[in-house]
Design a protein around this motif. Structure first.
Motif, PDB file in Angstrom:
ATOM      1  N   GLY A 140       0.818  -1.205   0.000  1.00 32.70           N
ATOM      2  CA  GLY A 140       0.000   0.000   0.000  1.00 32.70           C
ATOM      3  C   GLY A 140       0.852   1.255   0.000  1.00 32.70           C
ATOM      4  O   GLY A 140       2.028   1.223   0.382  1.00 32.70           O
ATOM      5  N   ASP A 141       0.250   2.358  -0.410  1.00 34.81           N
ATOM      6  CA  ASP A 141       0.993   3.622  -0.465  1.00 34.81           C
ATOM      7  C   ASP A 141       0.724   4.528   0.731  1.00 34.81           C
ATOM      8  O   ASP A 141       1.540   5.360   1.068  1.00 34.81           O
ATOM      9  N   GLY A 178      -3.212   6.945   7.497  1.00 37.59           N
ATOM     10  CA  GLY A 178      -3.436   6.597   6.092  1.00 37.59           C
ATOM     11  C   GLY A 178      -4.434   5.461   5.976  1.00 37.59           C
ATOM     12  O   GLY A 178      -4.588   4.660   6.895  1.00 37.59           O
ATOM     13  N   ASN A 179      -5.104   5.363   4.827  1.00 43.32           N
ATOM     14  CA  ASN A 179      -6.157   4.355   4.710  1.00 43.32           C
ATOM     15  C   ASN A 179      -5.633   2.923   4.619  1.00 43.32           C
ATOM     16  O   ASN A 179      -6.402   1.987   4.720  1.00 43.32           O
ATOM     17  N   ASP A 180      -4.323   2.743   4.466  1.00 43.20           N
ATOM     18  CA  ASP A 180      -3.743   1.399   4.443  1.00 43.20           C
ATOM     19  C   ASP A 180      -3.136   0.992   5.788  1.00 43.20           C
ATOM     20  O   ASP A 180      -2.684  -0.145   5.941  1.00 43.20           O
ATOM     21  N   TYR A 181      -3.097   1.896   6.740  1.00 38.52           N
ATOM     22  CA  TYR A 181      -2.357   1.676   7.985  1.00 38.52           C
ATOM     23  C   TYR A 181      -2.834   0.434   8.759  1.00 38.52           C
ATOM     24  O   TYR A 181      -2.018  -0.356   9.226  1.00 38.52           O
ATOM     25  N   GLU A 182      -4.143   0.248   8.886  1.00 36.54           N
ATOM     26  CA  GLU A 182      -4.652  -0.844   9.723  1.00 36.54           C
ATOM     27  C   GLU A 182      -4.198  -2.205   9.219  1.00 36.54           C
ATOM     28  O   GLU A 182      -3.739  -3.043   9.990  1.00 36.54           O
ATOM     29  N   ILE A 183      -4.306  -2.441   7.934  1.00 36.12           N
ATOM     30  CA  ILE A 183      -3.907  -3.755   7.408  1.00 36.12           C
ATOM     31  C   ILE A 183      -2.388  -3.863   7.296  1.00 36.12           C
ATOM     32  O   ILE A 183      -1.818  -4.917   7.514  1.00 36.12           O
ATOM     33  N   PHE A 184      -1.727  -2.754   6.992  1.00 34.63           N
ATOM     34  CA  PHE A 184      -0.264  -2.736   6.909  1.00 34.63           C
ATOM     35  C   PHE A 184       0.361  -3.120   8.245  1.00 34.63           C
ATOM     36  O   PHE A 184       1.331  -3.871   8.296  1.00 34.63           O
ATOM     37  N   SER A 185      -0.200  -2.636   9.338  1.00 30.96           N
ATOM     38  CA  SER A 185       0.373  -2.869  10.663  1.00 30.96           C
ATOM     39  C   SER A 185      -0.251  -4.066  11.386  1.00 30.96           C
ATOM     40  O   SER A 185       0.145  -4.382  12.496  1.00 30.96           O
ATOM     41  N   ASP A 186      -1.206  -4.738  10.761  1.00 31.69           N
ATOM     42  CA  ASP A 186      -1.860  -5.895  11.372  1.00 31.69           C
ATOM     43  C   ASP A 186      -0.844  -7.027  11.539  1.00 31.69           C
ATOM     44  O   ASP A 186      -0.032  -7.284  10.650  1.00 31.69           O
ATOM     45  N   SER A 187      -0.894  -7.714  12.662  1.00 31.73           N
ATOM     46  CA  SER A 187       0.067  -8.785  12.946  1.00 31.73           C
ATOM     47  C   SER A 187      -0.072  -9.964  11.981  1.00 31.73           C
ATOM     48  O   SER A 187       0.839 -10.785  11.863  1.00 31.73           O
ATOM     49  N   ARG A 188      -1.184 -10.055  11.269  1.00 29.37           N
ATOM     50  CA  ARG A 188      -1.399 -11.168  10.333  1.00 29.37           C
ATOM     51  C   ARG A 188      -0.789 -10.911   8.955  1.00 29.37           C
ATOM     52  O   ARG A 188      -0.820 -11.788   8.099  1.00 29.37           O
ATOM     53  N   THR A 189      -0.252  -9.705   8.741  1.00 31.74           N
ATOM     54  CA  THR A 189       0.298  -9.386   7.424  1.00 31.74           C
ATOM     55  C   THR A 189       1.773  -8.998   7.510  1.00 31.74           C
ATOM     56  O   THR A 189       2.261  -8.589   8.557  1.00 31.74           O
ATOM     57  N   GLY A 247       3.718  -6.147   5.858  1.00 31.17           N
ATOM     58  CA  GLY A 247       3.374  -4.931   5.141  1.00 31.17           C
ATOM     59  C   GLY A 247       4.537  -4.361   4.347  1.00 31.17           C
ATOM     60  O   GLY A 247       5.683  -4.412   4.784  1.00 31.17           O
ATOM     61  N   HIS A 248       4.207  -3.812   3.179  1.00 25.36           N
ATOM     62  CA  HIS A 248       5.194  -3.177   2.309  1.00 25.36           C
ATOM     63  C   HIS A 248       4.647  -1.823   1.861  1.00 25.36           C
ATOM     64  O   HIS A 248       3.529  -1.753   1.341  1.00 25.36           O
TER      65      HIS A 248
END
Length: 128
Positions: free
Chosen positions: A89-90, A96-107, A109-110
């Protein structure tokens, strides 16, 4: 700078959620980019979310800046047993609108800046 360039729907009722757009759903890409820069300095959305959290705390609602909480999709793929789930995500910074999934322990993130950047990282990770 002000929020003078606003247009369209500002409150939209969606299935299971209410979407609030301080700049309006009909804003152009340039107006959205201008608002993003303004919001980074003035924290319009974060302030609004804090007010909503306080006013509606008794209802146990979830508030997300940037739209739907995109971590919801993880519920559908985590049961498939993947060893890793990569997210690209950018807008991966806090707020940012990608922050939650980017920082989720299940992913894993890049942060990327373009489709070419995504392709470069995928090539390095999976095809080298």
């Amino acid at each position: 700078h002000s929020l003078a360039n606003r247009s369209g729907t500002f409150v939209e009722f969606r299935n299971g959620m209410i979407n609030v757009s301080p700049i309006g759903r009909n804003a152009t890409i340039q107006e959205r980019n201008d608002f993003e820069a303004y919001d980074k300095q003035h924290h319009v959305r974060a302030g609004f979310v804090e007010i909503l959290r306080e006013k509606f705390k008794r209802l146990n609602l979830t508030f997300s800046i940037g739209g739907t909480d995109i971590t919801y999709c993880l519920h559908h793929v985590e049961k498939d047993g993947f060893e890793e789930i990569h997210f690209f995500g950018d807008k991966t910074y806090q707020g940012g609108n990608d922050y939650e999934i980017f920082s989720d322990s299940r992913t894993v993130g890049h942060t990327v800046k373009s489709p070419a950047d995504t392709m470069r990282i995928c090539t390095e990770l999976f095809l080298s």
